[in-house]
Structures are given as C-alpha cells and as structure tokens.
Scaffold this active site. Structure first.
Site, short mmCIF file in Angstrom:
data_model
loop_
_atom_site.label_atom_id
_atom_site.label_comp_id
_atom_site.label_asym_id
_atom_site.label_seq_id
_atom_site.Cartn_x
_atom_site.Cartn_y
_atom_site.Cartn_z
N HIS A 41 41.23 78.87 7.99
CA HIS A 41 41.06 77.61 7.26
C HIS A 41 39.86 77.73 6.35
CE1 HIS A 41 38.96 77.38 11.16
NE2 HIS A 41 38.01 76.77 10.50
N CYS A 50 31.81 74.11 14.43
CA CYS A 50 32.09 75.30 13.64
C CYS A 50 31.73 75.00 12.19
CB CYS A 50 33.54 75.74 13.78
SG CYS A 50 34.75 74.61 13.04
#
Length: 670
Positions: free
Chosen positions: A589, A424
């Site tokens: 995040h 990611c």
C-alpha cells in the site's frame, strides 16, 4: 552525545549492524545460561581441584595424586570425571550438552517465529561439528545452529502450499531428517576442523597477549563498546567461546571477566554518590544495587554518556581488573551472566575465589579514584542532563531500557493495559491487519474492555498504554509515545509476541467492567464494497516483489480507485518496511503522504501459482490496498481472520472464480 533514530529507508550504520549481530549471538547464549551455571557449579564442586576435594584435603587429609585415578574419592571422583574411568558429568556437559543447546536455540531463532523445527535441525547440524573436533564446539554451534534453521526455512518455502493433504507430517519429518543429516556430515567434515583451527589460532593470540602482559589493553576497546551496546558481539562472539575452551583446559579463564567484571561500574557510581550533583547524585545509590547486585551494567551507561570523559575511569578500572586476574592467574569456570557479583562468585573456582574478588575490588577502587578526580575537577555547577543521556542510551540500544526509570524518576507503564495501538507508516494496511489479529486474541481472552486500534505513526499521541510496531519503526513510535510499553514485531499475521501481549494484559489487570470495545470491526460493510470481481486475479504473472506490487497497484488504477501516482507510493512504502504479513500474504500500500491520490477505498486481490519472493519470504497472495478512511478496516479484519485460518486459506487457494474469493472473505465475520 546525542543520537537520532534512523529515518525510514536510511541505511543502518556499522554500529547498528554490529549491535544486531551481537544481540543475535547473545540471544543464543543467554537462554542457556542456566545450563552454564549448572556445569560451573558441578565443576567447581567435583573436579579434582574443586571445593569438595579441597575440603576433603583440609579436614580429612586426602591427598589425590596428579594422575587421574591415583586417589579414588568414590562418588565425588566419579561424578567429576577424574577417577580411573574418566567418566562423570563435567566433560560430556561441555562437549555435548552446552554446544547443542546453543545450536538448538540458534536454529529456532534463524528459522523464524521461534520454531522448534528449526531448532531440531540446528541441533543435528551442531552435533556434526561437535563430533568433528576435539575442542568444545561453541563457535561451531553458533555457526551450524543458525545455518540449520535458516536453510531449513528456505527449503520449506520451496514446497509450502504444494503438499497433498495427509502427507504434511511425512514430508516435514523426512525433509528435516534428511537435511539435518546432510548438515551434520558437513559440520563433521568442514565446520569442526575449521572452528578447531580458528579456536586454536584465536587462543594462541589470547595467550600471546597474556604472555606479553597486554591483555589489560582489551579494556580500551571493551569498555567503550559496552556503552555503545556493542559488548554482546565481543563478549558472546569472542570471549565466551574462547573462555570456555580455555576453562576446559586450565580450569578457569580470565576472559569471562574482561567484560562482566562489575567493579568498574561500581566505582563510577560510588564516585557519583559522593561527588555527583543533582539527579545523578541522588540516583546513583539505587543504581549501585541494580548494577552490582542485579548485574544490569547498562544502568551506569547514561552517567558516562552524560559526561563522556568518565569513560577513562571505567577503562582504567577494567584494565586493573584484567591485570589482577592475569597476575594472580585467576578467573571463572563459566560465564557470569548477568554480571552480578553473586554470579561472579558462583562461577569462581575455589583456587580463584580470592583473586577474582580482589580483581573486582581493585577495579572498583581505580574507577572510583579516577571518576572522583574528574568530577571534583569540574568548576562549574553543571550537573549534566541525565534524562537526555538516558534517552540517548535507549536510542543506541534500540529499545526502551527496563532499568532507565531508576535514573530519571520516570516509570515504565504500570497498571491496567486498556488501550493498544498498532502503528505503521500509513496506518491503513499492515497496522490494520495486525490490530485485527490481536483484537481477536484479546477478546478471546475475555478482555472486551481493551481497545485495539491502528494509526499512522505521524498521528500517534502519548495516550496509549501499549504500542505495537514493526521492528524497523519502533524508534519513531517511541519518540511519539515515550510513556507507553513498546512491542516490536516482524510478522503482523502470526507473531508470537501477540500471546505475550495477551499475557501482559492478563498480568496488568486488564479485566474491567467488561464493556465491549467499539471499533471498525463492528462495521457491516461487505467485501464487495471495496473489493470488486474485476480487481481479483487468480493467476498472477509477476515473478518478483516489485512486479507484484505493480500488478496489484495497476488493478487499483483500473478500478478508478487511485491515481497512477499512488502505485509509485506503493513502491516507495516497500523500501522502508516490508508489507509481507506472514502466512503467504503481502499487502502493499502507499505512504501516508500519498493519501490524496486515493479517490475511494479499494482492495485488489492477486493469487500466484508460483509464490513471489518477497524479501526472502514466499508471497502466494498479494492484496493491494488503498484506504481513504476507516471504511476498509472491516474487510481487512475479515482478511486477517481468513489468513489465520488454514481451512479458509485452502479455500482461497482452490477458488476458481472471483465470486468464490469474495464469498470466502465475506463469510468470515469477525
């Protein structure tokens, strides 16, 4: 013609949207092609002008009249539906079975997660449209099926987590039944008549093109669209439903061969076989087998991308094929998918077999002649870069081609799958959770020797056997790891692709010496090491996604784990790829570039009594994540396992203190 992958956060162009729409349409049709073939074969054999009837006329002198029931063939006429009772299989299959199958498939897709529940509601909704019109309701199925699945998912989200234990089945069954019934009435009253008028208007437009001998001009748009992977939207969104309606009335339709005719591609590849140079010449014969017999037309797209002027060859070949079928009044009874000559012949009725075959031959001849002329006109020795053209094709397609290796000499990964990486943007949140879920599945299947790790895309190296990414990041990951198998997911917590990956590991001979994989899950860090009681909120106040990110981020700031700028990076991260994980969990995040803003690893936990709308999905639990290193992975692994266990999620939902939350997460050892 070079193509570059879109950068995160960039808005996809119109071509990408059309590709996705076409893919969605084709994914409704293609799983049901077997049913279309069955209908086509029954029709070709048993209708009044079918093969058995023609054989009977030739060998036994049967001469059925023009009116139904004027001559009775017994079983044959009864099965084909042209006896005096007008029954049989042919009519009910095209009227009911095929549209409902499409509606069911579309409902499952739109519901998400390949859910049967969405398919059932989609089928009920489609039935209303089917019975509300006098034409085969394929367009109606493509509307009502996805509408049923999508709307049912939205309704389910309203009461997710609020049903008293023991009443789940009652609520689920009655909600699906009631909502499906409402949509069936809507389909009957509105969708059926609307689609009937639309089909009639579109059919009249096609008839006008045919009557004025303009139908071959469709190839001017269709052939370039194929090379740009826009053909699915045209073929399955327009030609297939209109062709089925036309075939039901006339016995065949040339619309099925506007895009699927294998002749233009065959002619182009034959020209490269004889007049090409280098790797293009040597690979063309093998490509012919894949394209003409296998029906995979994309095999010839790189040849056109390598030398764009050759688009003229396939356009003129396609026009020739359409003109031939129009002149001879021939066509197919059902779609030919894949576009193989075998599928074309199987779908051709007896009275169109010769004309259809001739349309393929002439299309190939014209395409060959034009391509050969253009290739021989080249005076330089440039053979073209087929490898670069293949990469460009895959970039436009949006995923790795299953047949591209036949062109470039490169093979997709084969052999045992021993290393899997989740990638990611930052490599610390979504990927860590997904890696933990898949790791557990891999181990449960007995493949302890297979490693499953998580990384940021920027740190990927081409050393992994299989790469898992969010579907919006796959292009970037492919650039870093071109030799790996790539799997795209849209739900890191409960993706059905995980079971496919386990099956791939099984099929690729993943079992080895049985050595246990070493990874972060073996760490002994407890939840309390990175999640403190002061960072747990059991009554979140946010009412939107951005507000929830802010709430979770400020808890990290208050804990002294991150600088205030890290919260801005959390918002920036969300604009590229959603951090919603599934099962009511979101884990916002920061970006990889924001790691210097992290002082220490920490996690915040916020529970919402009213789930937050997270890009159309309900987020009941929001966990803010700041990972300075790999020491948070053990806790993330436990969180992942918690949220795949309904009993543990129920405990978190009922927790009244921060300590109870920490106990649940800390107890769930991986």
């Amino acid at each position: 013609m070079a193509a570059t992958a879109a950068t995160p956060g960039s808005r996809p162009g119109a071509r990408v949207h059309v590709q996705k729409f076409g893919t969605f349409l084709s994914n409704m049709v293609l799983p049901n092609i077997g049913a279309f073939i069955a209908w086509g074969l029954i029709t070709a054999l048993f209708i009044q002008t079918g093969w058995i009837t023609l054989i009977g006329e030739h060998w036994f002198g049967y001469k059925p009249g023009l009116e139904a029931g004027q001559h009775d063939y017994g079983f044959v006429s009864s099965l084909g539906g042209w006896d005096k009772d007008g029954g049989g299989i042919v009519g009910p299959m095209i009227t009911y079975l095929l549209p409902i199958l499409i509606g069911y498939t579309g409902g499952r897709m739109a519901y998400g997660g390949d859910a049967i529940r969405g398919g059932v509601v989609g089928a009920i909704a489609t039935m209303g449209a089917v019975t509300g019109a006098d034409v085969p309701m394929f367009l109606g199925a493509m509307v009502m099926g996805p509408l049923g699945g999508w709307s049912m998912r939205k309704l389910d989200a309203l009461w997710e987590g609020r049903i008293r234990p023991g009443f789940e089945m009652l609520v689920n069954n009655f909600s699906a039944g009631i909502w499906g019934g409402i949509l069936a009435v809507v389909g009957f009253a509105l969708a059926g008549p609307f689609v009937e008028h639309f089909s009639e208007g579109a059919g009249n437009a096609v008839d006008w093109l045919v009557d004025h001998n303009l139908m071959p001009l469709a190839s001017v748009f269709v052939e370039p669209a194929k090379v740009l992977f826009l053909n699915n939207a045209i073929n399955h969104g327009v030609f297939t439903p209109l062709g089925l309606d036309q075939a039901a009335k006339q016995g065949h339709s040339l619309l099925f061969l506007v895009e699927a005719n294998p002749g233009p591609g065959l002619g182009l590849l034959l020209a490269f076989t004889i007049f090409g140079k280098g790797i293009a010449k040597s690979s063309a014969p093998g490509a012919i087998l894949i394209q003409f017999i296998g029906g995979i037309h994309e095999i010839y797209f790189p040849y056109v991308l390598m030398k764009p002027k050759l688009i003229a060859a396939v356009i003129l070949g396609g026009m020739t094929g359409v003109a031939t079928n129009q002149l001879l009044d021939t066509g197919l009874r059902s779609p030919a998918s894949p576009g193989s000559i075998i599928a074309v012949w199987l779908a051709a009725p007896a009275d169109s077999f010769i004309g259809v075959t001739l349309s393929v031959i002439l299309a190939a001849a014209v395409s060959f002649a034009v391509a050969a002329f253009l290739l021989r006109m080249e005076k330089d020795a440039d053979e073209g870069d087929l490898t670069a053209a293949t990469a460009s094709m895959e970039s436009m397609k949006g995923k790795r081609s299953s047949v591209a290796g036949a062109l470039t000499g490169q093979r997709a990964h084969s052999g045992p799958i021993r290393s899997i990486v989740f990638a990611c943007d930052a490599g610390m949140g979504s990927s860590a959770m997904g890696a933990s879920v898949l790791r557990n599945k891999i181990r449960a299947a007995g493949h302890g020797e297979v490693t499953v790790v998580n990384k940021a895309i920027s740190s990927l190296t081409d050393t992994f056997d299989l790469v898992v990414t969010h579907q919006d990041l796959t292009d970037r990951a492919q650039e870093k790891t071109p030799s790996a198998i790539h799997v795209s997911v849209d739900n890191f917590m409960a993706s059905p692709r995980y079971d496919e990956i386990v099956a791939m590991v099984d099929g690729a001979g993943g079992a080895g010496d049985g050595a246990a994989a070493t990874d972060a899950d073996g760490a002994e860090a407890g939840a309390g090491d990175v999640l403190s009681p002061t960072s747990v909120v059991l009554g979140g106040t946010a009412t939107s996604r951005d507000a929830a990110i802010e709430e979770a981020g400020q808890l990290l700031v208050a804990a002294g784990a991150v600088d205030p700028s890290y919260v801005d990076a959390m918002h920036e991260r969300e604009t590229s790829v959603s951090t919603y994980m599934g099962n009511g969990l979101a884990i916002p995040h920061g970006t990889n570039e924001a790691k210097p803003s992290i002082r220490r690893t920490a996690i915040s936990f916020v529970r919402y009594d009213e789930p937050v709308d997270w890009n159309g999905k309900p987020a009941e639990f929001v966990l803010g994540i700041a990972g300075a290193g790999d020491d948070h992975n053990a806790v993330l692994a436990r969180i992942a396992k918690t949220f795949t266990d309904p009993e543990q999620v129920a405990r978190l939902r009922e927790a009244r203190t921060a300590e109870e939350v920490l106990a649940v997460i800390d107890v769930v050892r991986v």
